[in-house]
Design a protein around this motif. Structure first.
Motif, short mmCIF file in Angstrom:
data_model
loop_
_atom_site.label_atom_id
_atom_site.label_comp_id
_atom_site.label_asym_id
_atom_site.label_seq_id
_atom_site.Cartn_x
_atom_site.Cartn_y
_atom_site.Cartn_z
N GLU A 101 43.02 43.43 38.03
CA GLU A 101 42.75 42.97 39.39
C GLU A 101 41.26 43.04 39.71
OE1 GLU A 101 44.69 41.47 41.63
OE2 GLU A 101 46.18 41.44 40.02
N SER A 102 40.61 44.11 39.26
CA SER A 102 39.17 44.24 39.53
C SER A 102 38.37 43.19 38.75
CB SER A 102 38.68 45.65 39.17
OG SER A 102 38.72 45.88 37.77
N ILE A 103 38.88 42.78 37.58
CA ILE A 103 38.22 41.72 36.81
C ILE A 103 38.43 40.38 37.51
CG2 ILE A 103 38.30 40.43 34.63
CD1 ILE A 103 38.94 43.11 33.25
N LYS A 104 39.62 40.16 38.03
CA LYS A 104 39.92 38.88 38.70
C LYS A 104 39.00 38.63 39.89
CE LYS A 104 44.86 38.23 37.68
NZ LYS A 104 46.22 38.21 38.24
N ASP A 105 38.81 39.65 40.72
CA ASP A 105 37.96 39.45 41.91
C ASP A 105 36.50 39.81 41.65
OD1 ASP A 105 37.90 42.24 41.97
OD2 ASP A 105 39.37 42.39 43.59
N ASP A 162 30.79 29.38 30.38
CA ASP A 162 31.61 30.10 31.37
C ASP A 162 30.74 31.17 32.00
OD1 ASP A 162 33.34 31.77 32.78
OD2 ASP A 162 35.01 31.44 31.42
N ASP A 163 30.23 30.89 33.18
CA ASP A 163 29.27 31.81 33.82
C ASP A 163 29.89 33.17 34.13
OD1 ASP A 163 27.27 29.95 33.70
OD2 ASP A 163 27.61 29.17 35.73
N ARG A 164 31.16 33.19 34.50
CA ARG A 164 31.79 34.47 34.83
C ARG A 164 31.89 35.37 33.60
NH1 ARG A 164 37.26 33.82 38.14
NH2 ARG A 164 37.72 32.32 36.49
N PHE A 165 32.23 34.77 32.47
CA PHE A 165 32.31 35.54 31.22
C PHE A 165 30.94 36.08 30.83
CE2 PHE A 165 32.67 36.16 26.63
CZ PHE A 165 33.91 36.81 26.53
N LYS A 208 31.72 23.86 22.69
CA LYS A 208 31.43 24.85 23.73
C LYS A 208 32.74 25.33 24.36
CE LYS A 208 26.71 24.39 25.30
NZ LYS A 208 25.86 24.52 26.49
N TYR A 209 32.83 26.63 24.50
CA TYR A 209 34.05 27.24 25.05
C TYR A 209 33.94 27.37 26.57
CZ TYR A 209 35.33 28.52 20.27
OH TYR A 209 35.67 28.50 18.95
N GLU A 210 35.00 26.97 27.23
CA GLU A 210 35.06 27.06 28.69
C GLU A 210 36.26 27.93 29.10
OE1 GLU A 210 35.35 23.04 29.99
OE2 GLU A 210 33.30 22.51 29.39
N ARG A 211 36.26 28.39 30.33
CA ARG A 211 37.38 29.12 30.95
C ARG A 211 37.82 30.32 30.09
NH1 ARG A 211 41.66 24.47 32.37
NH2 ARG A 211 42.45 26.03 33.83
N LEU A 212 36.85 31.02 29.54
CA LEU A 212 37.17 32.22 28.75
C LEU A 212 37.53 33.40 29.65
CD1 LEU A 212 34.34 32.16 26.05
CD2 LEU A 212 36.73 31.52 25.75
N TYR A 213 36.91 33.45 30.82
CA TYR A 213 37.12 34.61 31.71
C TYR A 213 38.58 34.77 32.08
CZ TYR A 213 35.70 38.02 35.30
OH TYR A 213 35.52 39.17 36.02
N ARG A 214 39.29 33.64 32.19
CA ARG A 214 40.70 33.68 32.57
C ARG A 214 41.55 34.40 31.53
NH1 ARG A 214 42.91 27.92 34.07
NH2 ARG A 214 44.74 29.27 34.35
#
Length: 602
Positions: free
Chosen positions: A71-75, A181-184, A21-27
């Motif tokens: 920046e808009s993706i970060k926040d 990764d819920d954010r992704f 399982k892949y984690e922290r993809l959004y970063r």
């Protein structure tokens, strides 16, 4: 910032691990290098100069524009714009809806697509060929030809409105099996729910993938990979036995043949020996007209499956009743697991010696007891049971009619094809007309070049296109077809002269490369080879980061000016002449030069 190539290959390293399982993809999307690579990949496509609902195109792209997007993706304030819906004609005369996303959304989708490809490419089944690297319609068709030999039945799969009916909740649940990764996943959900604008009216999207969206093809493959894996398990359960049982009649004949071969040299009577030789030859000929295996062997079953996008084909060695059961099981799986509906009228069960349709080809299994000697001199039936790819007369006819290169007339009750001039092309230059015909001929031939009857294209499609080209030029130049041929025939080639931009006289030669069948298409399963991701050289970004105007030489903040094609430049302005000289559709310019260019465009 880490090199995107390294990031993607690290992801791809775990792709073929089913439980990983892949984690922290959004970063990963905070890395501007990912967006630089995405921009480099997609900048040259003319469609990027079509504005989305925000009115923007890729013109005036800058590092600052990319950083604001990040920046808009970060926040998590980033929200995709609804796509602008237009309609394009289909081959059957109907209209197909197409969504045009804004360029910023395309950029984010391309970055996400690269991440998803790294995650899933090694996870996908080798039976899937659509929208994948190093895969195509041709690899699907050649795989079919290599693996479906001896099939008795074909099941042609048809999913009702697949791309419009993908269930968002099901898709996200499938992705959760690989991505933690819920954010992704929320970002994917944003694209799915972005909606579209039609006639200035906003419409929500409750199902389906973004039409025209860059991530739509890979999301569709992720969705149907569940079906691919189901069919792989289904085939393993369905398959039975190692080889067909031998035909008992052939076994008896073979015993007699072996006996005769052994006894002939022992017999001294010439007449008896002659009769034995005649009987031996007669028995050997009979063997070559009979199937070697028992076609009705209940202990031997095979199922083969292949998919390209939402089209799939199943080859079965078994009974028609078993095919009905397979069809019912597929329908049930689609309804219960993927919430999709199979078209019962279009999901056909076809005898393999008749023709099934797949990717524009007619597919059938040859029944042919013709023989051929191998290198050892042994006679073998090399052709029986082989899968044949056939381009039908109807496909050729429809293509020629759609190009308006011919008309169909009836003579003495028989349909006859007659070439005709394409009047809508006569305003083009003569060499442009020849070039357009060449492009259309190559496109059609290249697609059908692996057909077993590809060589016949020259006698039908090629001949009609050639005389249509003659007639089109004759209409343009107000001369007879014979005069056109006499004027432009050069060393057995039809060549139209023209003067290029450098003032040189060149010749546009009409297509003369033949219609030979191609057999060199590779079909190795992708599972056997690791797929390595390579990001393009970032020459475009390097030009932006120098912060030097390529028009006036001023150093400072710059943007990238884009044009759809170089053909639209006439060389009237200094910036047009600069782009023509550089032979580039892009030009790095400062604010002052950009304002000057934009005022000229208006």
């Amino acid at each position: 910032m880490r090199n995107p190539e390294q990031v993607l290959n690290i992801l791809a390293g775990h792709s073929n691990e089913p439980e990983y399982k892949y984690e922290r993809l959004y970063r990963i999307l905070f890395n501007e290098q990912m967006f630089f690579a995405a921009y480099q990949r997609m900048y040259a496509k003319p469609g990027n100069m079509t504005p989305g609902t925000d009115g923007k195109t890729e013109d005036e792209m800058s590092i600052d524009r990319i950083n604001k997007l990040i920046e808009s993706i970060k926040d998590e304030t980033y929200s995709p714009n609804p796509a602008k819906r237009i309609y394009i004609p289909k081959k059957n005369g109907k209209m197909r809806p197409l969504g045009i996303p804004s360029f910023e959304d395309k950029l984010v989708q391309e970055a996400v697509r690269m991440v998803l490809e790294a995650i899933y490419e090694g996870h996908f089944e080798w039976t899937s060929h659509g929208f994948r690297p190093n895969r195509s319609c041709h690899t699907a068709l050649k795989s079919l030809q290599n693996n479906f030999n001896g099939a008795k039945w074909f099941i042609e799969g048809d999913i009702k409105g697949f791309f419009d009916n993908i269930d968002h909740d099901v898709l996200i649940e499938i992705m959760k099996g690989r991505i933690a990764d819920d954010r992704f996943l929320r970002l994917i959900r944003k694209f799915l729910n972005a909606g579209y604008m039609e006639e200035w009216q906003f419409n929500k999207t409750y199902s389906g993938t973004p039409q025209g969206g860059i991530i739509s093809p890979i999301l569709a493959n992720i969705y149907l990979d569940k079906f691919d894996k189901y069919m792989n398990e289904y085939a393993n359960k369905f398959n039975k036995g190692t080889v067909r049982s031998r035909n008992k009649d052939i076994c008896k004949l073979n015993s007699r043949v072996h006996y005769l071969k052994r006894r002939i040299n022992e017999v001294e009577d010439v007449n008896v020996r002659t009769r034995m030789v005649e009987e031996l030859h007669e028995k050997q000929k009979r063997i070559l007209t009979m199937p070697s295996g028992n076609d009705m062997d209940r202990n031997f079953r095979r199922l083969r499956y292949l998919r390209y996008a939402d089209d799939f084909l199943i080859g079965v060695i078994g009974t028609k009743n078993e095919c009905e059961t397979i069809k019912a099981d597929i329908t049930k799986f689609m309804q219960e697991k993927l919430r999709l509906e199979m078209s019962q009228e279009k999901t056909l069960i076809t005898n393999a010696q008749d023709s099934a349709k797949f990717l524009g080809y007619e597919i059938y299994v040859r029944k042919d007891y013709a023989t051929k000697r191998n290198s050892n001199g042994t006679v073998r039936r090399y052709f029986n049971g082989n899968v044949i790819l056939h381009v039908s007369r109807e496909v050729i006819k429809n293509k020629l009619l759609s190009l308006e290169a011919m008309k169909v007339v009836t003579k003495r009750g028989k349909e006859t094809w007659v070439s005709k001039g394409r009047t809508y092309m006569i305003d083009n230059e003569a060499h442009e007309i020849v070039s357009q015909f060449n492009t259309e001929i190559r496109g059609f031939y290249n697609y059908y070049s692996i057909a077993n009857n590809a060589s016949a294209l020259g006698r039908s499609f090629g001949c009609i296109m050639k005389f249509s080209m003659y007639k089109t030029l004759a209409q343009k130049l107000n001369m007879s077809v014979r005069k056109v041929i006499e004027t432009y025939r050069k060393d057995n080639l039809f060549a139209v002269p023209f003067v290029n931009k450098g003032g040189e006289t060149k010749y546009r030669v009409f297509y003369n490369e033949g219609y030979a069948r191609k057999t060199d298409c590779e079909t190795a399963p992708s599972d056997n080879l690791p797929y390595m991701f390579k990001t393009p050289s970032l020459s475009l970004i390097e030009r932006l980061t120098t912060k030097t105007c390529e028009l006036c030489g001023k150093h400072g903040e710059v943007v990238m000016h884009h044009v759809r094609t170089l053909k639209e430049l006439k060389g009237k302005n200094d910036w047009e002449r600069k782009m023509l000289y550089m032979h580039r559709k892009t030009l790095v310019v400062c604010a002052e030069c950009n304002a000057k260019i934009q005022s000229c465009d208006k």
